[in-house]
Design a protein around this motif. Structure first.
Motif, PDB file in Angstrom:
ATOM      1  N   LEU A   1      -3.958  10.649   3.138  1.00 29.08           N
ATOM      2  CA  LEU A   1      -3.927   9.297   2.589  1.00 29.08           C
ATOM      3  C   LEU A   1      -2.537   8.679   2.721  1.00 29.08           C
ATOM      4  N   LYS A   2      -1.516   9.470   2.472  1.00 27.40           N
ATOM      5  CA  LYS A   2      -0.152   8.954   2.597  1.00 27.40           C
ATOM      6  C   LYS A   2       0.166   8.601   4.046  1.00 27.40           C
TER       7      LYS A   2
ATOM      8  N   MET B   1       0.831  -1.201   0.000  1.00 21.06           N
ATOM      9  CA  MET B   1       0.000   0.000   0.000  1.00 21.06           C
ATOM     10  C   MET B   1       0.869   1.255   0.000  1.00 21.06           C
TER      11      MET B   1
ATOM     12  N   THR C   1       1.447   4.118  -3.398  1.00 28.52           N
ATOM     13  CA  THR C   1       1.385   5.586  -3.359  1.00 28.52           C
ATOM     14  C   THR C   1       2.702   6.227  -3.794  1.00 28.52           C
TER      15      THR C   1
ATOM     16  N   LEU D   1      -5.563   5.697  -3.496  1.00 28.85           N
ATOM     17  CA  LEU D   1      -4.152   5.343  -3.339  1.00 28.85           C
ATOM     18  C   LEU D   1      -3.492   5.129  -4.700  1.00 28.85           C
ATOM     19  N   TYR D   2      -4.182   4.433  -5.601  1.00 32.77           N
ATOM     20  CA  TYR D   2      -3.645   4.228  -6.949  1.00 32.77           C
ATOM     21  C   TYR D   2      -3.513   5.553  -7.687  1.00 32.77           C
TER      22      TYR D   2
ATOM     23  N   TYR E   1     -11.229   4.528  -1.124  1.00 37.83           N
ATOM     24  CA  TYR E   1      -9.903   4.704  -0.522  1.00 37.83           C
ATOM     25  C   TYR E   1      -8.827   4.032  -1.369  1.00 37.83           C
TER      26      TYR E   1
ATOM     27  N   VAL F   1      -1.306   5.177   5.041  1.00 39.29           N
ATOM     28  CA  VAL F   1      -0.671   3.933   4.584  1.00 39.29           C
ATOM     29  C   VAL F   1       0.591   3.628   5.389  1.00 39.29           C
TER      30      VAL F   1
END
Length: 335
Positions: free
Chosen positions: A227-228, A74, A78, A207-208, A203, A231
């Motif tokens: 988001l970063k 994950m 990112t 990330l993608y 979510y 992960v």
């Protein structure tokens, strides 16, 4: 003049690649084929490899790394990398045992260890997002910090007899359910959860998007920093879970647990097709990557290969996996 709907649909279907073509384009096809080939060859050369006991032992062993790979993948999707997972693994292992040795209950001890790991992940994420550090800088620092703290906790000695011999905690890593090792069952459950998150949730798509083009993701309004950070926290917590399960399996905790495991974790992710530049990677791929790594290690042991040479073979497999993936991409782009 537009074509009738039925004719347009037929034309669209004709342009779509068939099942066979889609199968060949899938990055998982190659690594699954490689795994099958390895299993077949090893089973022929060394019959003991295919024994039930050995396969179940392999399943238990690759589950520890596999659990951590899910979080590492994950992070890599990112566009980042987490070098601290091996040390966080070790710190969570010794801290959970130390907390239990101090009289804390099993659940509180494990939760507190996971919270400590989450703090490391939070620190990594904040350094990457708020301080704009390259991911390897803070994660390299926390790799050193976590390992040093593990030494501080243990004072270089093992932590034993932190729970009664018949305590249910030891079944977490050393027990079996439905004929399968418990760590493997936990790995499978976490894999299913990770697959749902990455493939069926907003979510996961976010990330993608970050890994594919972070600038575009920011322009579309995504909270890239949040988001970063998430992960990196997930990666650290999963490393802690692996450490706790391993302590349960070994019934002992030492400061060098998880030592060098960050390399195995990254290797499994790369072999599984996760792109180091971000934007690409699948849960199925990293699952198979973790299995391949353990099958290779176990096969080398059974064949009597010098332990010092194992790293050479693993490194060669990583380079080969990336090379084959590049060939696949180039071939299909030229079609």
């Amino acid at each position: 003049m537009s074509l009738p709907v039925s004719v347009a649909d037929k034309a669209e279907k004709a342009r779509r690649p068939g099942f066979g073509a889609r199968l060949l384009r899938s990055r998982e096809t190659g690594i699954i084929a490689a795994l099958v080939l390895m299993v077949v060859v090893l089973s022929i050369i060394e019959p003991d490899f295919a024994s039930t006991d050995n396969l179940l032992n392999d399943a238990r062993n690759f589950s520890f790394v596999g659990i951590v790979v899910l979080g590492q993948a994950m992070v890599m999707i990112t566009g980042g990398i987490d070098l601290s997972v091996g040390s966080v693994w070790g710190l969570a292992a010794v801290s959970s045992a130390a907390f239990m040795a101090m009289g804390l209950g099993t659940v509180p001890a494990c939760l507190l260890s996971m919270l400590i790991a989450a703090c490391f992940g939070l620190f990594n994420g904040l350094c990457v997002t708020k301080l704009r550090m390259p991911p390897f800088v803070p994660t390299l620092a926390t790799m050193s910090i976590a390992r040093a703290l593990a030494l501080v906790v243990t004072r270089g000695k093992s932590i034993d007899e932190f729970r009664p011999y018949d305590d249910p905690f030891f079944a977490l890593g050393g027990g079996d359910s439905f004929g399968l090792p418990n760590p493997f069952i936990i790995f499978v459950v976490l894999t299913v959860i990770a697959w749902i998150v990455l493939n069926k949730s907003v979510y996961g798509r976010q990330l993608y998007a970050i890994g594919g083009n972070e600038r575009a993701a920011r322009l579309t309004g995504l909270d890239v920093d949040r988001l970063k950070i998430s992960v990196y926290v997930i990666s650290s917590v999963l490393a802690a879970i692996a450490g706790i399960i391993e302590v349960s399996y070994l019934s002992s905790a030492i400061s060098n647990q998880g030592l060098g495991k960050e390399l195995s974790v990254i290797a499994a992710a790369v072999i599984g097709g996760t792109n180091l530049n971000g934007g690409e990677g699948t849960v199925i791929g990293v699952f198979v990557g973790a299995v391949i790594l353990e099958v290779l290690r176990n096969g080398l042991v059974l064949l009597g290969t010098d332990a010092y040479w194992q790293g050479v073979f693993v490194g060669s497999v990583i380079v080969l996996a990336v090379f084959i993936d590049q060939l696949r991409k180039g071939f299909w782009r030229s079609r």
